[in-house]
Scaffold this motif. Sequence first.
Motif, mmCIF file in Angstrom:
data_model
loop_
_atom_site.group_PDB
_atom_site.id
_atom_site.type_symbol
_atom_site.label_atom_id
_atom_site.label_comp_id
_atom_site.label_asym_id
_atom_site.label_seq_id
_atom_site.Cartn_x
_atom_site.Cartn_y
_atom_site.Cartn_z
ATOM 1 N N VAL A 102 0.843 -1.190 0.000
ATOM 2 C CA VAL A 102 0.000 0.000 0.000
ATOM 3 C C VAL A 102 0.884 1.247 0.000
ATOM 4 C CG1 VAL A 102 -1.690 1.308 1.332
ATOM 5 C CG2 VAL A 102 -1.885 -1.160 1.179
ATOM 6 N N ARG A 155 -6.518 4.905 -7.927
ATOM 7 C CA ARG A 155 -6.149 3.730 -7.133
ATOM 8 C C ARG A 155 -5.478 4.166 -5.840
ATOM 9 N NH1 ARG A 155 -2.136 -0.555 -9.631
ATOM 10 N NH2 ARG A 155 -0.830 1.296 -9.616
ATOM 11 N N GLU A 172 -6.775 3.338 -2.138
ATOM 12 C CA GLU A 172 -5.906 2.680 -1.144
ATOM 13 C C GLU A 172 -5.835 3.508 0.136
ATOM 14 O OE1 GLU A 172 -4.521 -0.220 -0.882
ATOM 15 O OE2 GLU A 172 -4.739 -1.004 -2.902
ATOM 16 N N TYR A 180 -1.223 -4.080 6.236
ATOM 17 C CA TYR A 180 -1.672 -2.810 6.797
ATOM 18 C C TYR A 180 -1.123 -2.504 8.175
ATOM 19 C CZ TYR A 180 -4.858 -2.854 2.893
ATOM 20 O OH TYR A 180 -5.374 -2.863 1.623
#
Length: 85
Positions: free
Chosen positions: A5, A40, A44, A79
């Motif tokens: 990410v 995108r 995200e 994450y």
Amino acid sequence: MARSVEEILRQSEVIARQRHLPEGESDSPLERLRQAVVGRGEAERRLLEAVRAAREAGCSWATVGAILGTSGEAARQRYGPLQDA
């Protein structure tokens, strides 16, 4: 190979700072591609904010992973390091 990410966000920020194509080329395939990459990155970022909110609300990584369509461990690996970023 899947990118993190953080890499996606970094790339979208670079692209967002780049100049737009010359007038009349706003619907060119390259401009549409640039807009998709920026989109995108924005998606995200929203996803990361939602993961943070879920974790702060006490949701487990297993629950977060299930919603993301992956395992809790995979969600934590992707994450978790960004929770304090």
